[in-house]
Enzyme design. Structure first.
Site, mmCIF file in Angstrom:
data_model
loop_
_atom_site.group_PDB
_atom_site.id
_atom_site.type_symbol
_atom_site.label_atom_id
_atom_site.label_comp_id
_atom_site.label_asym_id
_atom_site.label_seq_id
_atom_site.Cartn_x
_atom_site.Cartn_y
_atom_site.Cartn_z
ATOM 1 N N ASP A 1 0.773 3.913 6.934
ATOM 2 C CA ASP A 1 1.078 3.428 5.591
ATOM 3 C C ASP A 1 0.765 1.931 5.566
ATOM 4 O OD1 ASP A 1 2.216 2.367 3.354
ATOM 5 O OD2 ASP A 1 4.172 3.331 3.591
ATOM 6 N N LYS B 1 -1.469 -3.719 -4.896
ATOM 7 C CA LYS B 1 -0.836 -4.712 -4.014
ATOM 8 C C LYS B 1 -1.846 -5.726 -3.476
ATOM 9 C CE LYS B 1 2.823 -1.587 -2.462
ATOM 10 N NZ LYS B 1 4.032 -1.930 -3.196
ATOM 11 N N CYS C 1 13.299 0.753 -2.137
ATOM 12 C CA CYS C 1 12.848 2.129 -1.838
ATOM 13 C C CYS C 1 12.914 2.409 -0.344
ATOM 14 C CB CYS C 1 11.436 2.389 -2.354
ATOM 15 S SG CYS C 1 11.305 2.268 -4.131
ATOM 16 N N GLN D 1 1.670 -2.472 2.646
ATOM 17 C CA GLN D 1 1.961 -3.908 2.777
ATOM 18 C C GLN D 1 0.937 -4.630 3.653
ATOM 19 O OE1 GLN D 1 4.084 -5.408 0.964
ATOM 20 N NE2 GLN D 1 5.094 -3.587 0.172
ATOM 21 N N HIS E 1 9.323 3.570 3.887
ATOM 22 C CA HIS E 1 9.493 3.570 2.428
ATOM 23 C C HIS E 1 9.730 5.028 2.009
ATOM 24 C CE1 HIS E 1 8.131 3.215 -1.797
ATOM 25 N NE2 HIS E 1 8.271 1.903 -1.671
HETATM 26 N N1 PLP Z 1 4.823 2.156 1.416
HETATM 27 C C1 PLP Z 1 5.252 0.897 1.460
HETATM 28 C C2 PLP Z 1 5.482 0.257 2.790
HETATM 29 C C3 PLP Z 1 5.486 0.179 0.290
HETATM 30 O O1 PLP Z 1 5.925 -1.070 0.346
HETATM 31 C C4 PLP Z 1 5.239 0.819 -0.952
HETATM 32 C C5 PLP Z 1 5.503 0.123 -2.217
HETATM 33 O O2 PLP Z 1 6.202 -0.849 -2.297
HETATM 34 C C6 PLP Z 1 4.767 2.132 -0.939
HETATM 35 C C7 PLP Z 1 4.574 2.770 0.257
HETATM 36 C C8 PLP Z 1 4.479 2.857 -2.219
HETATM 37 O O3 PLP Z 1 3.429 2.234 -2.884
HETATM 38 P P1 PLP Z 1 2.977 2.751 -4.322
HETATM 39 O O4 PLP Z 1 4.195 2.677 -5.194
HETATM 40 O O5 PLP Z 1 1.917 1.810 -4.743
HETATM 41 O O6 PLP Z 1 2.512 4.137 -4.157
#
Ligand code: PLP
Length: 414
Positions: free
Chosen positions: A197, A223, A373, A200, A120
């Site tokens: 990370d 989430k 993203c 998900q 991401h």
């Molecule tokens: N990493 C992953 C795999 C994601 O799917 C997301 C958000 O969709 C993020 C990071 C970023 O999350 P946040 O916008 O809650 O910081």
């Protein structure tokens, strides 16, 4: 908590929007919030509304402090950390990764950060920006075309110069789960650390930072049904020691002195040293409640249900001629989401997205359409955008059937 009857716990799913029912398949973006979470947030504002007892000393502030400490302990258990002081409050996953990128100790002889094309933007850009300021070098591994990672290649890229391997546990595009424990072993054998990370993964699978040998873990409350604006950074015991300060200010210091024009500061060596300013107490209350909500259902049931929905969606989609999966799912275990595009190219996903929002008689179906993203991964896979269906505990096979019917009708009319 009965997972079969869980929909009624989510007020947004009880409402009609323009006279239509909502089918919500955009859970990978954010999950809907259950009643107990909304109540916990409301209760904080109704009954407390003050700062924590680590600042002020009065009856209500002690109650807030209790709430904060209780939630840290709850989160500790949730991810099986060894101590609640391993938990740092953040705004979200993105902020946690920014903290690591800015504060992680880097030496000249150990200055490489290993990333993958799967990430991401939130797990790429903080490292990109900090590489310009902190002089570390980024190395990037691309996945195989089926979305899996070649672990031998990864093992070669990780060297004695690697400071950190930053990797997603469950891709928000491929939906594949990556073997973080094996990757942690690889990293540790070269004295590197691993950042996982979990944005998900934690929404559909039980995380265990000790079992998976994770050094740093990030996720967002929103989430998993908690409010937006509260997130978690886990830092394994002892690793904070040589971190540079990140956001600083109130709540982060042991002592501050001024002599002439000079300021002398001693920051707190614990997680509090990284929690600058008044915290998001309502969010913390909501996070506590969402963790309880999921824990009461139990991850066995959560994972089984979400995986089974993903498997079902895959089966239904693969029977449609015009559907192409972004990665080849055949050999992969289903997790929580699925991404696809339409062939021939004249079939526009954006048009289909509008169709789902405006053209169905009884339903509005919320999905994600775009690069999610993860532009580099879409580029790598040769498709600028995809449509993503992502599932959470309240979704049903009947909803998937309604989506499939809508897709078939859209294709027939296109
Ligand atoms: N990493 C992953 C795999 C994601 O799917 C997301 C958000 O969709 C993020 C990071 C970023 O999350 P946040 O916008 O809650 O910081």
């Amino acid at each position: 908590m009965n997972i079969l009857n869980i929909k009624k716990e989510f007020p947004v799913l009880q409402k009609k929007i323009n006279g239509k029912k909502l089918i919500y398949f955009d859970n990978a973006c954010t999950a809907l919030k259950p009643k107990p979470v909304i109540k916990a947030v409301n209760d904080y504002y109704q009954n407390l509304g003050v700062c924590s007892g680590d600042r002020s000393s009065h009856h209500l502030s002690w109650q807030v402090q209790e709430l904060v400490e209780k939630t840290k302990e709850n989160v500790r258990q949730f991810i099986n950390a060894s101590s609640s002081d391993d938990i740092i409050w953040t705004k979200n996953t993105t902020e946690g990764i920014n903290l690591i990128a800015a504060s992680l100790p880097i030496r000249k002889t150990k200055n490489e950060i290993v990333l993958t094309t799967l990430e991401h933007h939130s797990n790429l850009l903080p490292f990109y920006e900090q590489s310009k300021k902190r002089g570390f070098e980024i190395k990037i591994l691309s996945p195989n075309k089926d979305g899996t990672l070649d672990l031998d290649k990864l093992n070669k890229i990780i060297t004695k110069k690697t400071a950190l391997v930053a990797i997603t546990h469950l891709s928000n595009v491929t939906g594949l789960v990556y073997p973080v424990k094996k990757i942690a072993d690889m990293a540790h054998s070269k004295e590197a650390k691993i950042l996982v990370d979990d944005a998900q993964y934690v929404a559909s699978h039980k995380e265990d930072v000790q079992k998976n040998k994770i050094d740093y873990l990030v996720f967002s409350g929103h989430k998993i049904g908690a409010p937006t604006g509260i997130g978690v950074l886990y830092v394994r015991k002892g690793h904070l020691k040589n971190f540079s300060p990140f956001n600083v200010g109130g709540g982060t210091v042991q002592s501050v002195k001024i002599k002439g024009n000079n300021i002398y500061v001693k920051y707190l060596p614990s997680s509090s040293g990284f929690e600058a300013g008044i915290q998001h107490y309502a969010g913390i209350a909501g996070l506590d409640s969402s963790v309880n909500f999921l824990s009461n259902i139990g991850y066995q049931k959560i994972t089984r249900k979400i995986e089974s929905l993903t498997r079902y969606a895959r089966q239904q989609l693969q029977n449609i001629n015009e559907v192409r999966f972004l990665t080849n799912y055949k050999k992969q275990k289903p997790s929580s989401l699925i991404s696809f595009y339409l062939q021939p190219k004249k079939l526009s996903l954006y048009d289909f997205n509008l169709y789902l929002n405006y053209e169905l008689k009884d339903y509005i179906i919320a999905v994600r359409c775009g690069h999610h993203c993860a532009q580099p991964l879409h580029d790598f896979l040769g498709h600028p955008i995809s449509m993503r269906l992502s599932f959470f505990i309240y979704n049903t096979k009947e909803e998937i059937d309604i989506f499939i019917k809508a897709l078939k009708k859209f294709l027939k009319n296109s």
